[in-house]
Design an enzyme around this catalytic site. Structure first.
Site, PDB file in Angstrom:
ATOM      1  N   ASP A 264     -25.839 -19.286  -3.878  1.00 24.48           N
ATOM      2  CA  ASP A 264     -24.979 -18.155  -3.506  1.00 24.48           C
ATOM      3  C   ASP A 264     -24.177 -18.507  -2.255  1.00 24.48           C
ATOM      4  O   ASP A 264     -24.106 -17.725  -1.298  1.00 24.48           O
ATOM      5  CB  ASP A 264     -25.845 -16.905  -3.267  1.00 24.48           C
ATOM      6  CG  ASP A 264     -25.010 -15.628  -3.216  1.00 24.48           C
ATOM      7  OD1 ASP A 264     -23.809 -15.684  -3.576  1.00 24.48           O
ATOM      8  OD2 ASP A 264     -25.540 -14.583  -2.800  1.00 24.48           O
ATOM      9  N   ARG A 268     -19.729 -14.852   3.083  1.00 25.25           N
ATOM     10  CA  ARG A 268     -20.631 -13.757   3.505  1.00 25.25           C
ATOM     11  C   ARG A 268     -22.030 -14.285   3.822  1.00 25.25           C
ATOM     12  O   ARG A 268     -22.817 -13.622   4.492  1.00 25.25           O
ATOM     13  CB  ARG A 268     -20.697 -12.656   2.436  1.00 25.25           C
ATOM     14  CG  ARG A 268     -21.280 -13.097   1.127  1.00 25.25           C
ATOM     15  CD  ARG A 268     -21.296 -12.041   0.030  1.00 25.25           C
ATOM     16  NE  ARG A 268     -21.737 -12.669  -1.220  1.00 25.25           N
ATOM     17  CZ  ARG A 268     -20.957 -13.323  -2.049  1.00 25.25           C
ATOM     18  NH1 ARG A 268     -19.671 -13.398  -1.817  1.00 25.25           N
ATOM     19  NH2 ARG A 268     -21.446 -13.899  -3.140  1.00 25.25           N
ATOM     20  N   ASN A 269     -22.341 -15.473   3.307  1.00 22.65           N
ATOM     21  CA  ASN A 269     -23.656 -16.066   3.560  1.00 22.65           C
ATOM     22  C   ASN A 269     -23.614 -17.236   4.544  1.00 22.65           C
ATOM     23  O   ASN A 269     -24.507 -18.064   4.577  1.00 22.65           O
ATOM     24  CB  ASN A 269     -24.297 -16.506   2.234  1.00 22.65           C
ATOM     25  CG  ASN A 269     -24.778 -15.300   1.444  1.00 22.65           C
ATOM     26  OD1 ASN A 269     -25.123 -14.271   2.025  1.00 22.65           O
ATOM     27  ND2 ASN A 269     -24.767 -15.406   0.130  1.00 22.65           N
ATOM     28  N   ASP A 282     -29.304 -17.489   3.683  1.00 23.62           N
ATOM     29  CA  ASP A 282     -29.673 -16.958   2.361  1.00 23.62           C
ATOM     30  C   ASP A 282     -29.817 -18.006   1.276  1.00 23.62           C
ATOM     31  O   ASP A 282     -29.650 -17.683   0.095  1.00 23.62           O
ATOM     32  CB  ASP A 282     -28.647 -15.889   1.912  1.00 23.62           C
ATOM     33  CG  ASP A 282     -28.827 -14.588   2.671  1.00 23.62           C
ATOM     34  OD1 ASP A 282     -29.781 -14.503   3.467  1.00 23.62           O
ATOM     35  OD2 ASP A 282     -28.025 -13.666   2.473  1.00 23.62           O
TER      36      ASP A 282
END
Ligand code: ATP
Length: 415
Positions: A264, A268-269, A282
């Protein structure tokens, strides 16, 4: 203190003591790029402060690290077999002393004229909760105080917290039912052993009751996505964008070396710390979260549509691999260069899947240099095996300005 290239040195890399500590104060030997950054930003250094170190990537070469308005920039100093050091072939110096002496008198293409040698400081190691919890993986949730909500994601909230009233931490509180605690603990055990300066360190967990807490290091500037969107080009420019991409690639190259898949990777991570430090977060969590297909293919919130970051073979056949992470990295480069724009804006996940099948790729964004776009396209090769490794991506981005320099002959060697 000894310097390479001093008079009387017979071999290019032999060392000779100059017995003058003042002359050598800028030579830091074989320290890592990240340690050079810490030395330059943590102490009382001013713009122009610099050091020379042995290059991590090219044995036998040296690197110049220099502080420019709070940002550390790195240049590779090349050396000639017959002796001599240079940044650009048009100006070759027979010793590093001559090199330093020249660039302290004139900028001559550097971001700033060299000022004072970097002060040598003992950078205190940040207090690391993970060492304290080596044998105590599950910690008492009463030892964690939740102070301020930092944000929320699909699976819960993230809080700034304090552990044992002393240590600042980030606490991810998971929505009940978002994962099976046993699956999570198995994954978390692996995640805890992944340690790299460009990966968010997982410290501890509280899994005995809901909500599950995941306790990690705290990153003061939050997610890269918001950081880019908030800046929108005011302070962040290509030099920093290439640097963030290189830092993420470095963390991913470590995961690659550990045979670990992120699944992922997206802006955003990636989290932003102080002094322009970027870390991947993450990793591995996507595997244990319970996500149904509908969420993957058609989210109601365009922002949260992971399909836009996911490689076609992973969507079609669930073939997640480090190469599907490389595809996502290409999308992350798009986010970086567009200051956090959502890729394939206005399209649904289903439309994106269909277009990718017809060899469509995100077009070159305005202001995105061709060299940067070429890297994105390599990541989006339809054949996973043909995509570059993260190791190759890391070095390509580290050396970005050198490559561009040789293309353009521009008098700007910053990276
Ligand atoms: P998703 O859950 O869909 O992947 P997300 O990654 O944005 O979305 P979270 O991981 O829950 O969701 O994070 C929510 C926000 O909390 C982030 O956008 C970031 O601003 C903040 N955050 C997360 N982890 C940290 C951390 N370690 N330090 C500081 N802020 C953090």
């Amino acid at each position: 203190m000894c310097l390479p290239g001093e008079e009387g040195t017979t071999q290019r890399l032999s060392w000779q003591c100059c017995r003058n500590p003042d002359r050598c104060r800028w030579f830091f030997g074989a320290i890592k790029r990240t340690d050079a950054e810490k030395q330059l930003v943590y102490s009382e250094n001013q713009t122009g402060a610099f050091l020379i170190r042995e290059s991590e990537s090219q044995k036998g070469d040296f690197a110049l690290s220099v502080l420019d308005e709070g940002i550390v920039k790195h240049y590779r100093i090349r050396s000639l077999d017959e002796g001599g050091f240079f940044l650009t072939q048009r100006r070759i110096f027979s010793t590093l002393n001559e090199f330093v002496s020249h660039y302290t008198k004139t900028r001559d293409g550097l971001c700033v004229q060299l000022g004072k040698p970097c002060l040598k400081v003992q950078v205190p190691a940040p207090f690391d909760l993970s060492y304290k919890t080596v044998d105590q993986w599950e910690i008492d949730r009463n030892s964690i105080q939740l102070l301020k909500r930092l944000g929320s994601g699909q699976f819960g909230e993230v809080w700034e917290g304090l552990w044992n009233n002393t240590t600042p931490v980030a606490v991810k509180t998971l929505k009940p039912g978002s994962m099976d605690p046993n699956d999570f603990l198995r994954e978390a055990q692996i995640m805890k052993n992944l340690r790299h300066p460009k990966l968010i360190q997982l410290y501890a967990v509280c899994t005995l009751e809901d909500p599950i807490y995941i306790i990690t290091e705290l990153m003061r500037h939050g997610s890269l996505q918001e950081y880019l969107q908030n800046d929108a080009g005011t302070k962040i420019h290509l030099t920093q964008q290439v640097d963030m991409a290189a830092q993420v690639a470095s963390g991913m190259a470590y995961l690659e070396s550990q045979n670990y898949i992120h699944r992922d990777l997206a802006a955003r991570n990636v989290l932003v710390g102080e002094h322009n430090i970027y870390k991947v977060a993450d990793f591995g969590l996507a595997r244990v979260f319970k996500v149904d297909n509908e969420d993957i293919y058609e989210s109601k919130h365009e922002v949260k549509l992971p399909v836009k970051w996911t490689a076609p073979e992973a969507i079609r056949a669930n073939k997640f691999s480090i190469k599907s992470d490389v595809w996502s990295f290409g999308i992350l480069l798009y986010e970086i260069i567009t200051y956090g724009k959502i890729p394939y804006s206005g399209m649904t996940g289903a439309q994106v899947i269909q277009l990718l099948g017809q060899n469509y790729r995100l077009p070159q964004p305005p202001n995105c240099p061709q060299e940067f776009y070429s890297i994105m396209l390599e990541c989006w090769n339809g054949e996973p095996k043909e995509r570059p490794t993260f190791e190759a991506l890391h070095w390509k981005l580290e050396d970005y300005y050198e490559t561009v320099f040789s293309y353009s002959e521009a008098n700007n060697f910053i990276r």
